[in-house]
Scaffold this motif. Structure first.
Motif, PDB file in Angstrom:
ATOM      1  N   PRO A 127      16.432 -10.550   6.802  1.00 26.79           N
ATOM      2  CA  PRO A 127      16.798  -9.170   7.085  1.00 26.79           C
ATOM      3  C   PRO A 127      18.306  -8.930   7.161  1.00 26.79           C
ATOM      4  CG  PRO A 127      14.906  -9.774   8.399  1.00 26.79           C
ATOM      5  CD  PRO A 127      15.361 -11.029   7.712  1.00 26.79           C
ATOM      6  N   PHE A 128      19.051  -9.831   7.814  1.00 26.36           N
ATOM      7  CA  PHE A 128      20.497  -9.664   7.845  1.00 26.36           C
ATOM      8  C   PHE A 128      21.073  -9.715   6.433  1.00 26.36           C
ATOM      9  CE2 PHE A 128      20.280 -10.326  12.388  1.00 26.36           C
ATOM     10  CZ  PHE A 128      21.423  -9.719  12.887  1.00 26.36           C
ATOM     11  N   HIS A 152       0.816  -1.216   0.000  1.00 24.58           N
ATOM     12  CA  HIS A 152       0.000   0.000   0.000  1.00 24.58           C
ATOM     13  C   HIS A 152       0.852   1.269   0.000  1.00 24.58           C
ATOM     14  CE1 HIS A 152      -3.795  -2.117   0.430  1.00 24.58           C
ATOM     15  NE2 HIS A 152      -3.181  -2.929   1.276  1.00 24.58           N
ATOM     16  N   ASP A 153       2.147   1.136   0.143  1.00 23.90           N
ATOM     17  CA  ASP A 153       3.072   2.242  -0.110  1.00 23.90           C
ATOM     18  C   ASP A 153       4.346   1.635  -0.682  1.00 23.90           C
ATOM     19  OD1 ASP A 153       4.596   1.235   2.023  1.00 23.90           O
ATOM     20  OD2 ASP A 153       3.974   2.782   3.422  1.00 23.90           O
ATOM     21  N   ARG A 154       5.281   2.487  -1.118  1.00 26.68           N
ATOM     22  CA  ARG A 154       6.533   2.005  -1.689  1.00 26.68           C
ATOM     23  C   ARG A 154       7.670   2.370  -0.738  1.00 26.68           C
ATOM     24  NH1 ARG A 154       6.188   0.412  -6.934  1.00 26.68           N
ATOM     25  NH2 ARG A 154       7.915  -0.871  -6.207  1.00 26.68           N
ATOM     26  N   PRO A 155       8.196   1.398  -0.003  1.00 25.45           N
ATOM     27  CA  PRO A 155       9.287   1.672   0.932  1.00 25.45           C
ATOM     28  C   PRO A 155      10.643   1.539   0.262  1.00 25.45           C
ATOM     29  CG  PRO A 155       8.556  -0.583   1.195  1.00 25.45           C
ATOM     30  CD  PRO A 155       7.709   0.009   0.078  1.00 25.45           C
ATOM     31  N   ALA A 156      11.666   2.065   0.915  1.00 24.86           N
ATOM     32  CA  ALA A 156      13.043   1.898   0.442  1.00 24.86           C
ATOM     33  C   ALA A 156      14.000   2.111   1.605  1.00 24.86           C
ATOM     34  CB  ALA A 156      13.365   2.878  -0.681  1.00 24.86           C
ATOM     35  N   VAL A 157      15.101   1.367   1.582  1.00 24.13           N
ATOM     36  CA  VAL A 157      16.214   1.593   2.503  1.00 24.13           C
ATOM     37  C   VAL A 157      17.446   1.877   1.658  1.00 24.13           C
ATOM     38  CG1 VAL A 157      17.784   0.526   4.164  1.00 24.13           C
ATOM     39  CG2 VAL A 157      15.314   0.188   4.381  1.00 24.13           C
ATOM     40  N   LEU A 158      17.995   3.068   1.803  1.00 33.04           N
ATOM     41  CA  LEU A 158      19.168   3.493   1.044  1.00 33.04           C
ATOM     42  C   LEU A 158      20.339   3.678   1.998  1.00 33.04           C
ATOM     43  CD1 LEU A 158      17.489   6.044  -1.374  1.00 33.04           C
ATOM     44  CD2 LEU A 158      17.749   3.568  -1.625  1.00 33.04           C
ATOM     45  N   ILE A 159      21.528   3.286   1.544  1.00 28.08           N
ATOM     46  CA  ILE A 159      22.719   3.266   2.392  1.00 28.08           C
ATOM     47  C   ILE A 159      23.850   4.011   1.681  1.00 28.08           C
ATOM     48  CG2 ILE A 159      24.477   1.778   3.451  1.00 28.08           C
ATOM     49  CD1 ILE A 159      22.302  -0.427   3.578  1.00 28.08           C
ATOM     50  N   TRP A 167       8.859  -6.210   2.103  1.00 30.81           N
ATOM     51  CA  TRP A 167       8.102  -7.024   3.049  1.00 30.81           C
ATOM     52  C   TRP A 167       8.970  -7.289   4.266  1.00 30.81           C
ATOM     53  CZ3 TRP A 167       3.221  -7.482   1.375  1.00 30.81           C
ATOM     54  CH2 TRP A 167       2.991  -7.389   0.006  1.00 30.81           C
ATOM     55  N   PRO A 168       8.382  -7.379   5.464  1.00 29.73           N
ATOM     56  CA  PRO A 168       6.992  -7.094   5.789  1.00 29.73           C
ATOM     57  C   PRO A 168       6.713  -5.598   5.729  1.00 29.73           C
ATOM     58  CG  PRO A 168       8.221  -7.422   7.790  1.00 29.73           C
ATOM     59  CD  PRO A 168       9.170  -7.719   6.659  1.00 29.73           C
ATOM     60  N   ALA A 169       5.486  -5.213   6.043  1.00 24.83           N
ATOM     61  CA  ALA A 169       5.105  -3.809   5.920  1.00 24.83           C
ATOM     62  C   ALA A 169       5.985  -2.903   6.774  1.00 24.83           C
ATOM     63  CB  ALA A 169       3.631  -3.632   6.302  1.00 24.83           C
ATOM     64  N   ALA A 170       6.474  -3.408   7.891  1.00 27.66           N
ATOM     65  CA  ALA A 170       7.312  -2.611   8.796  1.00 27.66           C
ATOM     66  C   ALA A 170       8.793  -2.776   8.505  1.00 27.66           C
ATOM     67  CB  ALA A 170       7.026  -3.011  10.246  1.00 27.66           C
ATOM     68  N   GLY A 171       9.147  -3.357   7.351  1.00 26.00           N
ATOM     69  CA  GLY A 171      10.513  -3.764   7.091  1.00 26.00           C
ATOM     70  C   GLY A 171      11.526  -2.648   6.956  1.00 26.00           C
ATOM     71  N   ALA A 172      11.164  -1.524   6.350  1.00 26.66           N
ATOM     72  CA  ALA A 172      12.156  -0.498   6.029  1.00 26.66           C
ATOM     73  C   ALA A 172      12.856   0.037   7.283  1.00 26.66           C
ATOM     74  CB  ALA A 172      11.505   0.638   5.251  1.00 26.66           C
ATOM     75  N   GLU A 173      12.078   0.471   8.254  1.00 32.91           N
ATOM     76  CA  GLU A 173      12.668   1.034   9.466  1.00 32.91           C
ATOM     77  C   GLU A 173      13.443  -0.036  10.242  1.00 32.91           C
ATOM     78  OE1 GLU A 173       9.612   3.478   7.800  1.00 32.91           O
ATOM     79  OE2 GLU A 173       9.496   1.383   8.471  1.00 32.91           O
ATOM     80  N   HIS A 174      12.938  -1.247  10.228  1.00 30.87           N
ATOM     81  CA  HIS A 174      13.629  -2.353  10.888  1.00 30.87           C
ATOM     82  C   HIS A 174      15.018  -2.575  10.295  1.00 30.87           C
ATOM     83  CE1 HIS A 174      14.714  -6.695  11.073  1.00 30.87           C
ATOM     84  NE2 HIS A 174      14.362  -6.566  12.339  1.00 30.87           N
ATOM     85  N   ARG A 175      15.138  -2.532   8.971  1.00 28.96           N
ATOM     86  CA  ARG A 175      16.434  -2.756   8.329  1.00 28.96           C
ATOM     87  C   ARG A 175      17.437  -1.671   8.719  1.00 28.96           C
ATOM     88  NH1 ARG A 175      13.065  -6.163   7.779  1.00 28.96           N
ATOM     89  NH2 ARG A 175      12.750  -7.479   5.944  1.00 28.96           N
TER      90      ARG A 175
END
Length: 379
Positions: free
Chosen positions: A104-105, A28-35, A53-61
Motif C-alpha cells: 500500500p505505501f 465485483h466492481d472497478r475501483p480507482a484511486v486518483l491523485i 486488491w484487496p476489496a477495501a483497498g481504494a478508500e484505504h489508499r
C-alpha cells in the motif's frame, strides 16, 4: 525546483456487469484511486495508485495518503520528480515495514510520483514521453487484456473491431479446459494476430510445466506469471528451460534491486512493472532501461483507470524498445471517461499518444462523480 502546495485524492468504485475473474479472485466492481498535486504557481499533475486488491483497498489508499504521507510531501521542495520519489521511499520505509504494508505505501508513492512527473512535464510544455526522451514515438503497440479464457470467443471479435491485433487471455482456472480453449483461440487467429496467456500466479512448477506441454507447438507470445512471484528462482529457471514460450512477470515485484535480481537470473524474457503499483514513472523508467540493456522486453503491466493507462503508454513511448501496452478490454468507465470519444485510441493495433502537455488530462470528467466514495483535499 518543485514544491507541492496542494494534494487532492479520490476513491471511486464503478459497478460492473461482468466481474473480472482471475485465478486467485474476482473483482465485483472497478475501483480507482486518483491523485492531483498542485505547486505554488498553480501548475498541476495527475496520478493513479493501484487499488484493485484487496476489496477495501481504494478508500484505504486515500486515507493512507491523507494521514501518513501527505505531510511528507506538502511544502517540501525537490529538484526533480525522481528526487521526490527517493526521498519519500526513504522516509516511509520504516512505517511500511512496521505495519506490514509495503505494498500500500508503494502504491500511494507510485500515484504521487506519476502526478509529480505529469506536473513537471506540463510545466515544460511537453507530453510526458517527450519530457522523458525528446525523440519518443507518437504511438506504441498495444494488446487487449483482461480476457477470461472462457469468454474469449465472445470478446475477441469485439476487440478486433476496436482495432486490436494482439490479445492476452487469463488462464489458471481448469487445466484441461484452459489448454483446449487456448488451442481453439489460437486456431481462430489471423496471420498478423498474436496471443499471450496470463495465469496470475496460479500454478506450481509441475502444473506450469503441464500447461507448457499442453500448448506445445502454439506460437504463444508469452506466458505471464505462471507461478507465484515468491517461488524459488531456481524453479523459475527450470520452467524457462523447459518452455518454448517466453516467460513474463513483474507486476508483483517491488524495488529496483529485486527487478535487477530477476533480470539477471534470466528467466523473464518480458519484464512488466506496473506504474501504479510500485515505482511510478521514476522506478519503472529505471527498471525498463535496465531490462532493455539486458536484452529483455519492457511491457508495462496495467489494469486500472484512465490516468494510469495513459501514464503507462507515455512511459512505454518514452522508453522505446519493442514493448507492448496492456489495454484492459473489460468495460470500465473509470478508464474510458478519460479518453477522447470514450474509447481507447487504437488504430491497427497501436495506441495513439496525445500531443497535450504531461499526460493530457486537465480535470476529472463531470460524470465520474457518480462513482465517488471518498475525497480529501490537503494543503
Amino acid at each position: 525546483m518543485i514544491e507541492i502546495a496542494r494534494i487532492q485524492a479520490w476513491a471511486f468504485r464503478s459497478p460492473t456487469k461482468r466481474p473480472v475473474a482471475t485465478s486467485f479472485g474476482v473483482m465485483h466492481d472497478r475501483p480507482a484511486v486518483l491523485i492531483r498535486v498542485e505547486d505554488r504557481d498553480g501548475v498541476f499533475g495527475w496520478g493513479e495508485a493501484f487499488a484493485n486488491w484487496p476489496a477495501a483497498g481504494a478508500e484505504h489508499r486515500v486515507r493512507l495518503l491523507q494521514m501518513d504521507i501527505a505531510q511528507l510531501v506538502l511544502n517540501k521542495p525537490a529538484a526533480t520528480p525522481a528526487e521526490f520519489f527517493h526521498q519519500l521511499a526513504d522516509q516511509t520505509r520504516i512505517r511500511a515495514v512496521q505495519c506490514g504494508e509495503v505494498g500500500p505505501f508503494s502504491q500511494v508513492l507510485a500515484g504521487l510520483d506519476i502526478a509529480i512527473w505529469d506536473l513537471a512535464a506540463r510545466r515544460a510544455g511537453l507530453p510526458l514521453r517527450k519530457f522523458i526522451r525528446q525523440d519518443a514515438a507518437d504511438q506504441v503497440p498495444a494488446y487487449a487484456s483482461g480476457i477470461q479464457i472462457n469468454a474469449a470467443a465472445e470478446i475477441l471479435p469485439a476487440a478486433r473491431m476496436a482495432g486490436h491485433q494482439r490479445f492476452k487471455v487469463k488462464v489458471g482456472f481448469n487445466m484441461p479446459t484452459d489448454i483446449a480453449l487456448v488451442h481453439d483461440v489460437q486456431t481462430d487467429l489471423s496471420g498478423e494476430e498474436t496471443l499471450a496467456c496470463d495465469a496470475n500466479q496460479a500454478w506450481n512448477l509441475e502444473q506450469a510445466c503441464a500447461f507448457v506441454d499442453g500448448v506445445a507447438g502454439l506460437p504463444l507470445h508469452w506466458l505471464e506469471e505462471p507461478m507465484p512471484v515468491f517461488t524459488d528462482r531456481t524453479k523459475w529457471q527450470e520452467l524457462a528451460r523447459q518452455s518454448s514460450i517466453p516467460l513474463a512477470g513483474g507486476e508483483n515485484i517491488i524495488g529496483v534491486p529485486e527487478f535487477g535480481k530477476a533480470i539477471d537470473a534470466g528467466h523473464l524474457s518480458v519484464v512488466q512493472p506496473d506504474v501504479a503499483k510500485w515505482g511510478g514513472i521514476t522506478g519503472c523508467l529505471a527498471v525498463a532501461q535496465q531490462a532493455l540493456r539486458a536484452g529483455r522486453r519492457y511491457c508495462p503491466h496495467f489494469l486500472g483507470a484512465g490516468i494510469g493507462l495513459v501514464a503507462s503508454a507515455e512511459l512505454l513511448a518514452g522508453v522505446g524498445g519493442d514493448g507492448q501496452l496492456e489495454v484492459d478490454f473489460n468495460a470500465n468507465p473509470l478508464r474510458t471517461m478519460f479518453l477522447d470519444g470514450e474509447k481507447e485510441p487504437i488504430i491497427r493495433g497501436a495506441w495513439q499518444c496525445s500531443d497535450k502537455p504531461g499526460l493530457g488530462v486537465e480535470a476529472l470528467p463531470n460524470d465520474i462523480t457518480q462513482f465517488q466514495t471518498l475525497h480529501v483535499d490537503l494543503c
